[in-house]
Design a protein around this motif. Sequence first.
Motif, PDB file in Angstrom:
ATOM      1  N   SER A 103       0.861  -1.182   0.000  1.00  0.00           N
ATOM      2  CA  SER A 103       0.000   0.000   0.000  1.00  0.00           C
ATOM      3  C   SER A 103       0.896   1.230   0.000  1.00  0.00           C
ATOM      4  CB  SER A 103      -0.912   0.013   1.225  1.00  0.00           C
ATOM      5  OG  SER A 103      -0.136   0.019   2.408  1.00  0.00           O
ATOM      6  N   ASP A 104       0.451   2.291  -0.641  1.00  0.00           N
ATOM      7  CA  ASP A 104       1.276   3.493  -0.748  1.00  0.00           C
ATOM      8  C   ASP A 104       1.693   4.016   0.616  1.00  0.00           C
ATOM      9  OD1 ASP A 104       1.394   3.561  -3.437  1.00  0.00           O
ATOM     10  OD2 ASP A 104       0.044   5.248  -3.736  1.00  0.00           O
ATOM     11  N   SER A 105       2.763   4.835   0.598  1.00  0.00           N
ATOM     12  CA  SER A 105       3.307   5.380   1.840  1.00  0.00           C
ATOM     13  C   SER A 105       2.422   6.457   2.454  1.00  0.00           C
ATOM     14  CB  SER A 105       4.695   5.963   1.578  1.00  0.00           C
ATOM     15  OG  SER A 105       5.530   4.987   1.047  1.00  0.00           O
ATOM     16  N   LEU A 106       1.544   7.039   1.646  1.00  0.00           N
ATOM     17  CA  LEU A 106       0.600   8.045   2.132  1.00  0.00           C
ATOM     18  C   LEU A 106      -0.809   7.598   1.778  1.00  0.00           C
ATOM     19  CD1 LEU A 106       2.418  11.357   1.108  1.00  0.00           C
ATOM     20  CD2 LEU A 106       2.238  10.384   3.397  1.00  0.00           C
ATOM     21  N   SER A 107      -1.745   7.870   2.660  1.00  0.00           N
ATOM     22  CA  SER A 107      -3.115   7.409   2.441  1.00  0.00           C
ATOM     23  C   SER A 107      -3.869   8.280   1.449  1.00  0.00           C
ATOM     24  CB  SER A 107      -3.880   7.374   3.779  1.00  0.00           C
ATOM     25  OG  SER A 107      -3.867   8.666   4.379  1.00  0.00           O
ATOM     26  N   GLU A 108      -3.360   9.487   1.180  1.00  0.00           N
ATOM     27  CA  GLU A 108      -4.020  10.376   0.225  1.00  0.00           C
ATOM     28  C   GLU A 108      -2.973  11.149  -0.553  1.00  0.00           C
ATOM     29  OE1 GLU A 108      -4.891  13.987   3.407  1.00  0.00           O
ATOM     30  OE2 GLU A 108      -6.437  12.484   3.025  1.00  0.00           O
ATOM     31  N   SER A 109      -3.407  11.749  -1.658  1.00  0.00           N
ATOM     32  CA  SER A 109      -2.470  12.471  -2.514  1.00  0.00           C
ATOM     33  C   SER A 109      -1.859  13.641  -1.749  1.00  0.00           C
ATOM     34  CB  SER A 109      -3.170  12.962  -3.777  1.00  0.00           C
ATOM     35  OG  SER A 109      -4.228  13.844  -3.463  1.00  0.00           O
ATOM     36  N   PHE A 110      -0.617  13.967  -2.098  1.00  0.00           N
ATOM     37  CA  PHE A 110       0.152  14.954  -1.344  1.00  0.00           C
ATOM     38  C   PHE A 110       0.292  16.249  -2.121  1.00  0.00           C
ATOM     39  CE2 PHE A 110       4.353  16.926  -0.733  1.00  0.00           C
ATOM     40  CZ  PHE A 110       4.227  17.335   0.597  1.00  0.00           C
ATOM     41  N   THR A 111       0.028  17.355  -1.436  1.00  0.00           N
ATOM     42  CA  THR A 111       0.331  18.695  -1.949  1.00  0.00           C
ATOM     43  C   THR A 111       0.917  19.503  -0.804  1.00  0.00           C
ATOM     44  OG1 THR A 111      -1.517  18.605  -3.510  1.00  0.00           O
ATOM     45  CG2 THR A 111      -0.563  20.763  -3.075  1.00  0.00           C
ATOM     46  N   PRO A 112       2.106  20.070  -0.982  1.00  0.00           N
ATOM     47  CA  PRO A 112       2.688  20.866   0.103  1.00  0.00           C
ATOM     48  C   PRO A 112       1.878  22.132   0.341  1.00  0.00           C
ATOM     49  CG  PRO A 112       3.965  21.144  -1.902  1.00  0.00           C
ATOM     50  CD  PRO A 112       2.951  20.071  -2.194  1.00  0.00           C
ATOM     51  N   ASN A 113       1.844  22.545   1.585  1.00  0.00           N
ATOM     52  CA  ASN A 113       1.179  23.797   1.950  1.00  0.00           C
ATOM     53  C   ASN A 113       2.199  24.665   2.684  1.00  0.00           C
ATOM     54  OD1 ASN A 113      -0.323  25.908   2.920  1.00  0.00           O
ATOM     55  ND2 ASN A 113      -1.849  24.651   3.992  1.00  0.00           N
ATOM     56  N   PRO A 114       2.713  25.719   2.040  1.00  0.00           N
ATOM     57  CA  PRO A 114       3.741  26.553   2.683  1.00  0.00           C
ATOM     58  C   PRO A 114       3.306  27.138   4.017  1.00  0.00           C
ATOM     59  CG  PRO A 114       3.562  27.062   0.350  1.00  0.00           C
ATOM     60  CD  PRO A 114       2.410  26.170   0.671  1.00  0.00           C
ATOM     61  N   CYS A 115       1.996  27.171   4.261  1.00  0.00           N
ATOM     62  CA  CYS A 115       1.498  27.708   5.527  1.00  0.00           C
ATOM     63  C   CYS A 115       1.365  26.632   6.603  1.00  0.00           C
ATOM     64  CB  CYS A 115       0.139  28.377   5.317  1.00  0.00           C
ATOM     65  SG  CYS A 115       0.179  29.768   4.158  1.00  0.00           S
ATOM     66  N   ASP A 116       1.610  25.378   6.228  1.00  0.00           N
ATOM     67  CA  ASP A 116       1.470  24.273   7.175  1.00  0.00           C
ATOM     68  C   ASP A 116       2.782  23.497   7.231  1.00  0.00           C
ATOM     69  OD1 ASP A 116       0.835  22.112   8.708  1.00  0.00           O
ATOM     70  OD2 ASP A 116      -0.803  21.385   7.448  1.00  0.00           O
ATOM     71  N   PRO A 117       3.651  23.803   8.205  1.00  0.00           N
ATOM     72  CA  PRO A 117       4.969  23.135   8.276  1.00  0.00           C
ATOM     73  C   PRO A 117       4.898  21.620   8.321  1.00  0.00           C
ATOM     74  CG  PRO A 117       4.869  25.021   9.764  1.00  0.00           C
ATOM     75  CD  PRO A 117       3.475  24.814   9.254  1.00  0.00           C
ATOM     76  N   SER A 118       3.793  21.068   8.827  1.00  0.00           N
ATOM     77  CA  SER A 118       3.706  19.605   8.919  1.00  0.00           C
ATOM     78  C   SER A 118       3.749  18.958   7.540  1.00  0.00           C
ATOM     79  CB  SER A 118       2.423  19.190   9.648  1.00  0.00           C
ATOM     80  OG  SER A 118       1.279  19.534   8.881  1.00  0.00           O
TER      81      SER A 118
END
Length: 477
Positions: A103-118
């Motif tokens: 199973s993929d390493s992330l459960s949902e597609s990834f998009t960086p958010n510059p306002c969210d350091p996590s």
Amino acid sequence: MINVKVGLRPIVSRINLPTVLKTAILPGDSMERLFIATQVGEIFYIGNGDVRTFLDIRSRLIKLGGSGGGYDERGLLGLAFHPGFYYNGLFYLHYSVAGTQGSDSLSESFTPNPCDPSTLNLRWTNRETKYDHIDTVEEWILQANGQPQKRRTLLNIRRPFLNHNGVNSLNFSPETGRLVLTTGDGGSGYDPFNLSQDDMEIAGKIIEIDVAKNTFVGNPPVVTRFHELPVPIQETLTVIAKGVRNIPGISFQRFYNQYIKYVGNVGQDLVESIFSFVHYKPMNVTQLVQASIMNNALDQEGFINFGWRGWEGGFPTAMMRGCPTNPALDEKIISYYHEAVKTSAIRLPPLTSYFHQDQRPDKFEGTALTGVQPYMGNGIPALTGSVVFTDLARKEESQGPVKGALAYTRVRADGKPNDFHVIQPDYSFGSQSAYYVSLGTNLDQTRLYLGVYGSMKVTDLNQGTVFEIVGQSLPSL
């Protein structure tokens, strides 16, 4: 430079999606043959006008097209013949292994958010269970009876996602005689775990493998990081570049007593880029591992860094989203500002780039880079000494069938970036879509081969044609 017109001469048709096009001389043969590897696991060669099977490893490959509606970036991705293949029969394969689907390493597609350091500091955890598949690099031999047989496994690499595994990923360096593996950043988008800049990660690198060394490791462990490898395997590896997103191979062009190396880095949203370099500082993997253990910083002056994930070609990596006040425009936001600053002075600038949006009348709008090859022949004089590249599908204003794109550029004497120019094939694909999926050349780089497919789905079978790119014939008087 000018826009160049060429012809396309069909060599073979109705094959599966061609991932590798290159030539070799079979042991005991006298003729250079074109070999074609398909993503689903077949290797053919052209002999006396016939298409002959060299090897079929479909049963060894992971089931393709199981997700994404038939689109897949796994499969048989690399084929390389040893420089002494005519005498020793050795060749090398890179493919995604059957029965390793996770199973993929992330459960949902990834998009960086510059306002969210996590979202900017994600780590790939639970790697033994959270991954997509395993890739292997193997050494094979063509036996005296003409049957290929596997000799040994060189690497087993666990991959976090389905995509960005590299393509045409194995090539031999004429400088060092070593096998060169290009790995890709592991996939998803935006390199969520920043694997490409981490010196310990195998993902996102260009790696040389000294195949002359026998490690006596019969079954290498499945790994993601260099320090997980047994020391005898570490000692066979050097890293020559990092900051890779995804690469359609590396190619070499002889220039007097040196070689120009060409590498294309597939872009995210903005731009596709071709890099060139002559000199580089290789990093031995044992040296990298020791530095990591001792927490010492290595001197990376001269080490090739393409800049990803902080940089997409010559631009800071940006997210693109529609402007609410004007749907025709995009808003671009720097995704990884601090990483772009950190790598700004050490990254290698691209030789040339082409864009996903480009309104210049003599250019094209691209989708994804699929091949980079130097051309040293005389059959197309306008291209002699240049580097040719292909794009999967050019964006057209009309709603006709999809067509790929061909273009070329040259290294400038002053070393500065150069523009590119379009190559216009004089060939009608009719109503059939024509994705340009691979580009290859022969041993002395005097011929160019183009792989075309009628679909983006690997599960749509027998829609491939391989062409030779040829000069246009002059009209008779």
